[in-house]
Design an enzyme around this catalytic site. Structure first.
Site, short mmCIF file in Angstrom:
data_model
loop_
_atom_site.label_atom_id
_atom_site.label_comp_id
_atom_site.label_asym_id
_atom_site.label_seq_id
_atom_site.Cartn_x
_atom_site.Cartn_y
_atom_site.Cartn_z
CG HIS A 113 -0.22 -6.18 -8.91
ND1 HIS A 113 1.02 -5.74 -9.31
CD2 HIS A 113 -0.77 -6.76 -10.00
CE1 HIS A 113 1.20 -6.03 -10.59
NE2 HIS A 113 0.12 -6.65 -11.02
CG ASP A 146 3.10 -3.28 -7.73
OD1 ASP A 146 3.65 -3.25 -8.86
OD2 ASP A 146 2.35 -4.19 -7.37
#
Length: 489
Positions: free
Chosen positions: A21, A132
Site C-alpha cells: 500500500h 487509503d
C-alpha cells in the site's frame, strides 16, 4: 494590474501500513509534488523508521514532507499483517484515528507550524485528505475538520468491484458458503456473472460473514463510497468494463495506473530509475547480486519467483514449490524472505534435501529481497511465479512477462482469475501446491504450446499500458484531471 498567483494546494496522504500500500501511495505523492502540490505523507512511526531514502526524496521533491503517527501497538509487536491483521486495524481505529484528527486540525490551521518546513517556508493550510480505502476513519476525521476526502484503492479495479458487491452477494445468499463445490459460479457481481467461481472471490469470502475480518472489509467498502472521488492504480484499456460499474458508486474516479510507469513518464529525471523509486518505497533491503546472475543467463530462460512482502508458506508448501522448480529444469531466481515461513524458525531446523541443494546450485539463485521492477524488465526473465498481488501483476504486465499465479489473500484470488481467463496472460494455479502440478505449470508457462498465447497477449497489454501513461494516454489525462480538481478545492 499584476495577477496574484493562486497558492498550490496542500494534501495529506495516508497509506495503510503495509508495503504493497505504501509503495503506490508514495509514487502518487511524487506525482503530485512534481505538479507543485504540497504533500504531507503520513506513515505509522514504525514504518516511518523503516522507510528508506526519505531524505533523498524530500531533496528531489521540495514540496514533499514526511510525518509519522502512532499506531497504538507496543514497540515489540511484530506488526506483520499475517497473522496480526486484526490487531493492527483495531489499534488504528481506536488509537490512530483521534491522533489523525488532531494532526488534521493542526495542518488545516492557517498558522500551522510544520516541523518539516524550511525556515521561512510557510506551508499552506491543508486543503484535502487522500486516504487509503482501508483507512476510512480518515473520512470521519476529515469531515469533522471540514476537509474533502479522496480515497485510494491500491488493489485492482476488478477486486474493488467485488468488495463493493459484498452486500449484494450476502443479499442473494451467495455468501457464506462452505468448502464444497468451490467451482460453482456466482451471479452477485454484476457484469461478471459467468466468470467468477466461489474460489475466485476475495479471500475473505471463505470466512463466515460475522468474522471480524470480513466485517472490517465490508464496513470499509461501505464507508469508502462517502469519499468525493476514488483513485485507482489501473488503466482504462485493462479494466474498462469494471471501471464503468465502479463509476456508478462514486462522483469521480481517477484510473491513473500503472503508477510506477506514470511517474517515469512524467518526471524527466535521469536519477529517477526504477531502482530508486522501488527502494524509496521499500521496507526491505534489496539484494542486487541477483542482477549480475541474471546477466549470465540466456534471454527468456529464467522464471522469477516471489510471493510478495506478506504471504507466508508452510515448510511443506515451500518444499513442494522447491521440488517443482528444480524438477521443471528451468533456471530460477527465487525471493525467499527470511520471514516467509508461517512456522517461524522451521527454516533453520531442517536440512534442505540434497537434490534441492544441487538443483539450486546448478540452475537457481535465492535472495531475501530483489529489485522487482528491474528483475521483470531483464531480458533473461521469461516468466513470473507470483502471489498475484496487484503491484506485482501490474509490473509484470508493464514488463510483458507472463505469470503463473498462486494467490493467497485479499484481492489475489480475483486478480489471478483475470490473469488466466480475462486477459489470458498466464496460468491460474490457485488452491494447488504439489510438486507435480508446479513442475507441469512451470513447463507450460516457460515453453508449452500456450506460451505463445500468453506472450502475445501480455505484449499487447504492455503496449496499452505504455500508451496509457504517454501524453495522449488515459492515465496521463486522468492525473491531469485529479491535479486540476485538487487545485479547484
Amino acid at each position: 494590474m499584476e495577477m496574484k498567483l493562486q497558492p498550490q494546494p496542500h494534501v495529506l496522504l495516508l497509506p495503510f501500513p503495509a508495503q504493497g500500500h505504501i509503495k503506490p501511495m508514495l509514487t502518487l505523492a511524487q506525482l503530485l509534488c512534481h505538479a507543485g502540490i504540497h504533500v504531507t505523507f503520513v506513515n505509522t512511526e514504525h514504518n516511518h523508521r523503516h522507510l528508506t531514502q526519505r531524505e533523498s526524496l524530500s531533496a528531489r521533491f521540495p514540496t514533499l514532507r514526511f510525518r509519522s503517527i502512532f499506531d497504538g501497538l507496543p514497540s515489540d509487536h511484530p506488526r506483520s499483517i499475517s497473522p496480526y491483521f486484526l490487531d493492527i486495524v483495531t489499534s488504528l481505529r481506536s488509537t490512530t484515528a483521534p491522533l489523525l484528527h488532531q494532526l488534521l486540525v493542526s495542518l488545516a490551521s492557517k498558522t500551522n507550524d510544520d516541523i518539516g518546513a524550511a525556515a521561512g517556508d510557510q506551508l499552506p493550510p491543508l486543503s484535502c485528505v487522500i486516504t487509503d480505502g482501508l483507512m476510512c476513519f480518515a473520512i470521519d476525521a476529515a469531515e469533522e475538520v471540514g476537509l474533502p476526502v479522496i480515497a485510494v484503492r491500491t488493489s485492482s479495479a476488478c477486486s474493488v468491484w467485488c468488495y463493493l458487491c459484498l452486500p449484494k452477494l450476502i443479499e442473494e445468499a451467495e455468501l457464506p458458503f462452505g468448502d464444497e463445490d468451490m467451482d460453482k459460479t456466482v451471479s452477485g457481481v454484476p457484469g461478471k456473472e459467468c466468470l467468477l467461481r466461489r474460489r475466485d472471490l476475495l479471500s475473505i469470502c471463505r470466512m463466515p460473514v460475522d468474522h471480524p475480518v470480513f466485517k472490517f472489509f465490508m464496513e470499509e467498502h461501505i464507508a469508502i463510497t462517502r469519499a468525493s472521488g476514488l483513485i485507482l492504480n489501473t488503466f482504462e484499456d485493462l479494466e474498462s468494463s469494471v471501471l464503468s460499474h465502479i463509476a456508478s458508486k462514486f462522483s469521480k474516479i481517477y484510473p491513473i495506473g500503472p503508477l510506477h510507469a506514470l511517474l517515469k513518464s512524467r518526471v524527466d529525471d535521469h536519477d529517477l530509475s526504477s531502482s530508486s523509486t522501488a527502494m524509496a518505497a521499500s521496507l526491505h533491503r534489496e539484494d542486487r547480486s541477483c542482477m549480475t546472475w541474471l546477466d549470465s543467463q540466456r534471454p527468456g530462460s529464467v522464471i522469477f519467483v516471489s510471493y510478495g512482502s506478506l504471504v507466508k508458506l508452510t515448510r511443506v508448501q515451500l518444499l513442494e514449490f522447491w521440488h517443482g522448480l528444480v524438477n521443471s529444469g528451468s533456471h530460477f531466481l527465487w525471493v525467499m524472505r527470511s520471514d516467509v515461513l508461517s512456522d517461524e524458525g522451521e527454516h533453520m531446523r531442517h536440512v534442505t534435501p540434497t537434490e534441492l541443494e544441487m538443483g539450486t546450485k546448478e540452475r537457481g539463485f535465492i535472495v531475501d529481497w530483489a529489485p522487482q521492477e528491474e528483475v521483470l524488465a531483464h531480458d533473461a526473465v521469461g516468466g513470473f511465479l507470483t502471489h498475484s498481488g496487484w503491484n506485482s501483476t501490474l509490473e509484470a504486465i508493464w514488463a510483458g512477462v507472463p505469470m503463473l499465479c498462486w494467490p493467497q489473500v485479499a484481492d489475489q484470488q480475483v486478480n489471478s482469475r483475470w490473469v488466466g481467463e480475462v486477459w489470458k496472460i498466464g496460468i491460474d494455479m490457485k488452491d494447488m501446491c504439489d510438486r507435480t502440478t508446479v513442475e507441469k505449470m512451470i513447463k507450460a508457462l516457460m515453453g508449452g504450446e500456450e506460451r505463445e498465447v500468453f506472450t502475445r497477449s501480455v505484449d499487447r497489454f504492455s503496449k496499452l499500458a505504455r500508451a496509457s501513461v504517454s501524453e495522449s494516454g488515459s492515465s496521463y489525462h486522468n492525473l491531469e484531471k485529479l491535479i486540476q480538481d485538487l487545485r479547484n478545492l
